[in-house]
Write a protein that holds these residues in place. Structure first.
Motif, PDB file in Angstrom:
ATOM      1  N   LYS A   1       2.724  35.239 -21.600  1.00 26.97           N
ATOM      2  CA  LYS A   1       2.357  34.158 -22.000  1.00 26.97           C
ATOM      3  C   LYS A   1       3.480  33.564 -23.090  1.00 26.97           C
ATOM      4  O   LYS A   1       4.011  32.465 -23.003  1.00 26.97           O
ATOM      5  CB  LYS A   1       1.004  33.888 -23.088  1.00 26.97           C
ATOM      6  CG  LYS A   1       0.811  32.571 -23.890  1.00 26.97           C
ATOM      7  CD  LYS A   1      -0.526  32.647 -24.662  1.00 26.97           C
ATOM      8  CE  LYS A   1      -0.683  31.367 -25.170  1.00 26.97           C
ATOM      9  NZ  LYS A   1      -1.649  31.260 -26.351  1.00 26.97           N
ATOM     10  N   GLU A   2       4.207  34.691 -23.775  1.00 25.18           N
ATOM     11  CA  GLU A   2       5.235  34.264 -24.553  1.00 25.18           C
ATOM     12  C   GLU A   2       6.549  33.979 -23.822  1.00 25.18           C
ATOM     13  O   GLU A   2       7.435  33.387 -24.355  1.00 25.18           O
ATOM     14  CB  GLU A   2       5.516  35.388 -25.753  1.00 25.18           C
ATOM     15  CG  GLU A   2       5.732  36.609 -25.198  1.00 25.18           C
ATOM     16  CD  GLU A   2       4.530  37.423 -25.032  1.00 25.18           C
ATOM     17  OE1 GLU A   2       4.308  38.578 -24.815  1.00 25.18           O
ATOM     18  OE2 GLU A   2       3.565  36.899 -25.220  1.00 25.18           O
ATOM     19  N   MET A  46      -1.188  29.232 -19.190  1.00 26.55           N
ATOM     20  CA  MET A  46      -1.713  30.437 -18.675  1.00 26.55           C
ATOM     21  C   MET A  46      -2.987  30.823 -18.332  1.00 26.55           C
ATOM     22  O   MET A  46      -3.152  31.683 -17.443  1.00 26.55           O
ATOM     23  CB  MET A  46      -1.314  31.468 -20.123  1.00 26.55           C
ATOM     24  CG  MET A  46      -1.573  32.774 -19.955  1.00 26.55           C
ATOM     25  SD  MET A  46       0.014  33.258 -18.975  1.00 26.55           S
ATOM     26  CE  MET A  46      -0.540  35.049 -19.099  1.00 26.55           C
ATOM     27  N   THR A  47      -3.882  29.977 -18.620  1.00 24.92           N
ATOM     28  CA  THR A  47      -5.300  29.968 -18.414  1.00 24.92           C
ATOM     29  C   THR A  47      -5.572  29.706 -16.664  1.00 24.92           C
ATOM     30  O   THR A  47      -5.997  30.253 -16.064  1.00 24.92           O
ATOM     31  CB  THR A  47      -6.147  29.001 -19.059  1.00 24.92           C
ATOM     32  OG1 THR A  47      -6.304  29.584 -20.503  1.00 24.92           O
ATOM     33  CG2 THR A  47      -7.649  29.285 -18.615  1.00 24.92           C
ATOM     34  N   ARG A  48      -4.767  28.613 -16.309  1.00 25.78           N
ATOM     35  CA  ARG A  48      -4.760  28.214 -15.080  1.00 25.78           C
ATOM     36  C   ARG A  48      -3.982  29.238 -14.199  1.00 25.78           C
ATOM     37  O   ARG A  48      -4.585  29.404 -12.993  1.00 25.78           O
ATOM     38  CB  ARG A  48      -4.105  26.703 -14.994  1.00 25.78           C
ATOM     39  CG  ARG A  48      -5.087  25.795 -15.509  1.00 25.78           C
ATOM     40  CD  ARG A  48      -4.546  24.359 -15.330  1.00 25.78           C
ATOM     41  NE  ARG A  48      -3.954  23.904 -14.249  1.00 25.78           N
ATOM     42  CZ  ARG A  48      -3.012  23.032 -13.776  1.00 25.78           C
ATOM     43  NH1 ARG A  48      -2.714  22.352 -14.852  1.00 25.78           N
ATOM     44  NH2 ARG A  48      -2.878  22.729 -12.471  1.00 25.78           N
ATOM     45  N   ALA A  49      -2.959  29.586 -14.541  1.00 24.38           N
ATOM     46  CA  ALA A  49      -2.261  30.819 -13.681  1.00 24.38           C
ATOM     47  C   ALA A  49      -2.833  31.984 -13.580  1.00 24.38           C
ATOM     48  O   ALA A  49      -2.593  32.617 -12.446  1.00 24.38           O
ATOM     49  CB  ALA A  49      -0.678  30.576 -14.169  1.00 24.38           C
ATOM     50  N   GLY A  66      -4.025  38.882 -18.397  1.00 27.78           N
ATOM     51  CA  GLY A  66      -3.263  38.502 -19.378  1.00 27.78           C
ATOM     52  C   GLY A  66      -1.695  38.338 -19.041  1.00 27.78           C
ATOM     53  O   GLY A  66      -1.072  38.034 -20.204  1.00 27.78           O
ATOM     54  N   VAL A  67      -1.419  38.262 -17.595  1.00 30.51           N
ATOM     55  CA  VAL A  67      -0.011  38.099 -17.452  1.00 30.51           C
ATOM     56  C   VAL A  67      -0.062  37.280 -15.834  1.00 30.51           C
ATOM     57  O   VAL A  67      -1.104  37.322 -15.121  1.00 30.51           O
ATOM     58  CB  VAL A  67       0.903  39.574 -16.954  1.00 30.51           C
ATOM     59  CG1 VAL A  67       0.985  40.218 -18.273  1.00 30.51           C
ATOM     60  CG2 VAL A  67       0.149  40.181 -16.041  1.00 30.51           C
ATOM     61  N   VAL A  68       0.951  36.894 -15.692  1.00 26.45           N
ATOM     62  CA  VAL A  68       1.071  36.153 -14.529  1.00 26.45           C
ATOM     63  C   VAL A  68       1.943  36.848 -13.394  1.00 26.45           C
ATOM     64  O   VAL A  68       3.085  37.050 -13.677  1.00 26.45           O
ATOM     65  CB  VAL A  68       1.599  34.616 -14.672  1.00 26.45           C
ATOM     66  CG1 VAL A  68       1.640  34.085 -13.147  1.00 26.45           C
ATOM     67  CG2 VAL A  68       0.600  33.893 -15.445  1.00 26.45           C
ATOM     68  N   ASP A  69       1.387  37.161 -12.220  1.00 24.06           N
ATOM     69  CA  ASP A  69       2.343  37.861 -11.262  1.00 24.06           C
ATOM     70  C   ASP A  69       2.895  37.091 -10.131  1.00 24.06           C
ATOM     71  O   ASP A  69       2.479  35.646 -10.277  1.00 24.06           O
ATOM     72  CB  ASP A  69       1.312  39.231 -10.643  1.00 24.06           C
ATOM     73  CG  ASP A  69       0.205  38.659  -9.709  1.00 24.06           C
ATOM     74  OD1 ASP A  69       0.281  37.470  -9.351  1.00 24.06           O
ATOM     75  OD2 ASP A  69      -0.582  39.409  -9.464  1.00 24.06           O
TER      76      ASP A  69
END
Length: 151
Positions: free
Chosen positions: A31-32, A54-57, A63-66
């Motif tokens: 997120k950061e 972040m919520t959509r992705a 908690g992370v986007v791969d």
């Protein structure tokens, strides 16, 4: 969402973009890392917008986007956001100095960030293809018109 429908070349560009967004190079986007990445692309997201992104992705809620989630998000944006809106946002990323015009040097510098090299002559020629008013640069309307013609 299922498999993305992007070409191999598009996926290479998205991989480079993903790697750029992955500030600490741990293989995922946290997120950061989203705010600085969007600001570097010319956007000015609020904390709320970053949280919504972040919520959509982050579809698996870890908690992370791969990379897979990242390309799925791009596919969703491509499907749901009007093309002209996307092109206006893209223009901001190309307009490195913020003067509301894209010069051949800005075009060249932007493309170099993504592994494309152009000679000065090639960059000037590309700008010339869309330069309606003859000032040697592209304003946002010329930029949009030129990219829509090549689509």
């Amino acid at each position: 969402m299922g498999e993305t429908t992007f070409s191999e070349e598009e996926m290479q560009v998205f991989r480079k973009l993903f790697d750029d967004w992955d500030g600490n190079k741990d293989g995922v986007i946290q997120k950061e890392e989203i705010g600085p990445a969007l600001r570097a692309a010319g956007a000015d997201p609020s904390e709320k917008e970053i949280s919504e992104f972040m919520t959509r992705a982050d579809t698996n809620n870890d908690g992370v986007v791969d990379f897979n989630e990242f390309t799925n998000m791009i596919e969703e944006i491509k499907r749901t956001v009007p093309k002209e809106t996307l092109l206006r946002e893209a223009f901001k990323a190309f307009d490195i100095n913020g003067d509301d015009k894209v010069s051949s040097q800005e075009l060249k510098a932007f493309l170099q960030k993504y592994g494309e090299t152009l000679t000065d002559e090639d960059a000037e020629e590309l700008i010339g293809l869309g330069d309606v008013d003859g000032d040697g640069m592209l304003n946002v309307e010329e930029f949009i018109r030129a990219l829509q013609e090549f689509d």
